[in-house]
Design a protein around this motif. Structure first.
Motif, PDB file in Angstrom:
ATOM      1  N   ASN A 122     -17.111  17.543 -28.246  1.00 47.48           N
ATOM      2  CA  ASN A 122     -17.488  16.140 -28.121  1.00 47.48           C
ATOM      3  C   ASN A 122     -18.607  15.839 -29.111  1.00 47.48           C
ATOM      4  O   ASN A 122     -19.765  16.145 -28.845  1.00 47.48           O
ATOM      5  N   PRO A 123     -18.301  15.230 -30.257  1.00 47.03           N
ATOM      6  CA  PRO A 123     -19.321  14.954 -31.266  1.00 47.03           C
ATOM      7  C   PRO A 123     -20.434  14.031 -30.767  1.00 47.03           C
ATOM      8  O   PRO A 123     -21.567  14.096 -31.269  1.00 47.03           O
ATOM      9  N   ALA A 124     -20.143  13.190 -29.787  1.00 50.77           N
ATOM     10  CA  ALA A 124     -21.151  12.254 -29.290  1.00 50.77           C
ATOM     11  C   ALA A 124     -22.319  12.982 -28.649  1.00 50.77           C
ATOM     12  O   ALA A 124     -23.444  12.471 -28.650  1.00 50.77           O
ATOM     13  N   TRP A 125     -22.082  14.158 -28.069  1.00 47.73           N
ATOM     14  CA  TRP A 125     -23.179  14.921 -27.473  1.00 47.73           C
ATOM     15  C   TRP A 125     -24.211  15.289 -28.535  1.00 47.73           C
ATOM     16  O   TRP A 125     -25.407  15.106 -28.345  1.00 47.73           O
ATOM     17  N   LEU A 126     -23.743  15.813 -29.657  1.00 46.09           N
ATOM     18  CA  LEU A 126     -24.655  16.200 -30.731  1.00 46.09           C
ATOM     19  C   LEU A 126     -25.307  14.967 -31.351  1.00 46.09           C
ATOM     20  O   LEU A 126     -26.497  14.995 -31.676  1.00 46.09           O
ATOM     21  N   ALA A 127     -24.563  13.887 -31.514  1.00 45.60           N
ATOM     22  CA  ALA A 127     -25.118  12.663 -32.088  1.00 45.60           C
ATOM     23  C   ALA A 127     -26.276  12.148 -31.244  1.00 45.60           C
ATOM     24  O   ALA A 127     -27.332  11.776 -31.763  1.00 45.60           O
ATOM     25  N   SER A 128     -26.089  12.125 -29.934  1.00 43.07           N
ATOM     26  CA  SER A 128     -27.142  11.663 -29.033  1.00 43.07           C
ATOM     27  C   SER A 128     -28.351  12.586 -29.103  1.00 43.07           C
ATOM     28  O   SER A 128     -29.500  12.134 -29.105  1.00 43.07           O
ATOM     29  N   ALA A 129     -28.101  13.891 -29.177  1.00 42.86           N
ATOM     30  CA  ALA A 129     -29.194  14.861 -29.255  1.00 42.86           C
ATOM     31  C   ALA A 129     -29.996  14.681 -30.530  1.00 42.86           C
ATOM     32  O   ALA A 129     -31.237  14.711 -30.516  1.00 42.86           O
ATOM     33  N   LEU A 130     -29.313  14.494 -31.659  1.00 43.02           N
ATOM     34  CA  LEU A 130     -30.015  14.317 -32.933  1.00 43.02           C
ATOM     35  C   LEU A 130     -30.921  13.095 -32.892  1.00 43.02           C
ATOM     36  O   LEU A 130     -32.045  13.122 -33.408  1.00 43.02           O
ATOM     37  N   ASP A 131     -30.437  12.031 -32.282  1.00 44.90           N
ATOM     38  CA  ASP A 131     -31.230  10.806 -32.195  1.00 44.90           C
ATOM     39  C   ASP A 131     -32.505  11.055 -31.392  1.00 44.90           C
ATOM     40  O   ASP A 131     -33.603  10.635 -31.787  1.00 44.90           O
ATOM     41  N   LYS A 132     -32.396  11.752 -30.276  1.00 47.20           N
ATOM     42  CA  LYS A 132     -33.561  12.035 -29.441  1.00 47.20           C
ATOM     43  C   LYS A 132     -34.536  12.979 -30.143  1.00 47.20           C
ATOM     44  O   LYS A 132     -35.756  12.776 -30.129  1.00 47.20           O
ATOM     45  N   ILE A 133     -33.999  14.043 -30.766  1.00 45.24           N
ATOM     46  CA  ILE A 133     -34.867  15.038 -31.396  1.00 45.24           C
ATOM     47  C   ILE A 133     -35.613  14.424 -32.573  1.00 45.24           C
ATOM     48  O   ILE A 133     -36.816  14.665 -32.754  1.00 45.24           O
TER      49      ILE A 133
END
Length: 311
Positions: free
Chosen positions: A215-226
């Motif tokens: 699920n690419p959205a999981w990593l996308a959301s994580a990158l935004d937060k980090i």
């Protein structure tokens, strides 16, 4: 992955190291620098993981001391068809993570306490999948060797004034102006090559990480937060060891958002857009996972589903 390009960049980094040696000691200095570079590469090959983990004060954990994190990485490793890497936690408030090791059989992943407290399980799975992608692509050795040589170039450049500044150009030295040029330009050149290597690998690791966690959205959301947290929370171990900054999933030194040659990492927004495009290609949807209101999932009871939410 353009390994030919990466090889050229590594050769350029080694050549820069030798050029500094030549400037400081002529042909003899160049040969000494060449053999030092060989010795450093050999040392990095066998000790890169231990060296980087020690720099950042990482402590190894197992299925007893960190059961959820260990289980997550075990499941993702099976998805990636990789051996289980060693798992480390770094006591650092900045949310971040990296992978290291000379090959998939001798690899390690490290996560900060900040990232465990900040991300949801799904988001953390995306980050760990990204790090496993670096291992699967065998990026970890190249990126650690790059950090070692870049750090050595910076140290050698700092010695330029002592080796060359006390001699004038008429006596064969490089002089004060030459020494100053080396002190300024050599670390800059090393940084450019180092960042170019890192940037070519981050996009590929994002894509493969999305495939591993499914699920690419999981990593996308994580990158935004980090990326947002990295601008506010300092990473003091990274500040003391800036040559290792490119190992992290997000630049730990600053919140730069310029997607240019001087950025340690690609622009986070560009990475997120690329992941959303991958999400459409995979048909997994573009919605990012909801995060818990009170920090990360690590104070919550372990899921009863042995597959985990990403299985």
């Amino acid at each position: 992955m353009n390994y030919f390009k990466t090889g050229l960049l590594l050769a350029a980094l080694t050549g820069l190291f030798m050029a500094i040696g030549a400037a400081l000691g002529g042909q003899q200095g160049m040969m000494i620098a060449f053999f030092v570079a060989l010795a450093m590469n050999a040392f990095s090959y066998w000790n890169s993981d231990k060296m980087v983990l020690r720099m950042h004060g990482a402590r190894q954990v197992d299925a007893k001391s960190a059961p959820e994190l260990h289980q997550m990485i075990a499941e993702l490793s099976r998805n990636a068809e990789l051996p289980m890497p060693k798992v480390y936690i770094i006591d650092n408030p900045q949310p971040n993570a990296f992978a290291t090791g000379r090959n998939p059989e001798n690899a390690a992943v490290a996560a900060t306490t900040g990232i465990l407290q900040t991300l949801s399980k799904e988001e953390l799975a995306g980050v760990m999948a990204h790090e496993l992608a670096h291992i699967k692509n065998r990026d970890t050795l190249i990126m650690t060797v790059t950090a070692t040589i870049a750090g050595a170039i910076s140290m050698l450049a700092n010695f330029a004034m002592f080796f060359g500044g006390n001699r004038n150009s008429n006596n064969g030295g490089i002089g004060i102006i030459g020494s100053l040029a080396i002190m300024i330009l050599a670390p800059m050149g090393a940084a450019i090559v180092q960042m170019a290597i890192s940037r070519t690998r981050e996009y590929a690791a994002d894509r493969m990480g999305a495939e591993i966690c499914r699920n690419p959205a999981w990593l996308a959301s994580a990158l935004d937060k980090i990326a947002g947290a990295a601008q506010r929370i300092p990473n003091m171990s990274a500040e003391r060891n800036p040559a290792t900054a490119h190992l992290f999933i997000i630049n730990p030194l600053s919140g730069q958002r310029m997607d240019n040659l001087f950025s340690t990492h690609p622009n986070t927004e560009n990475r997120i857009k690329a992941l959303m495009q991958i999400s459409q290609e995979m048909g997994s949807g573009g919605a990012a996972p909801a995060s818990p209101q009170h920090g990360g999932p690590w104070s919550q009871p372990q899921s009863s589903d042995p597959r985990g939410p990403w299985g």
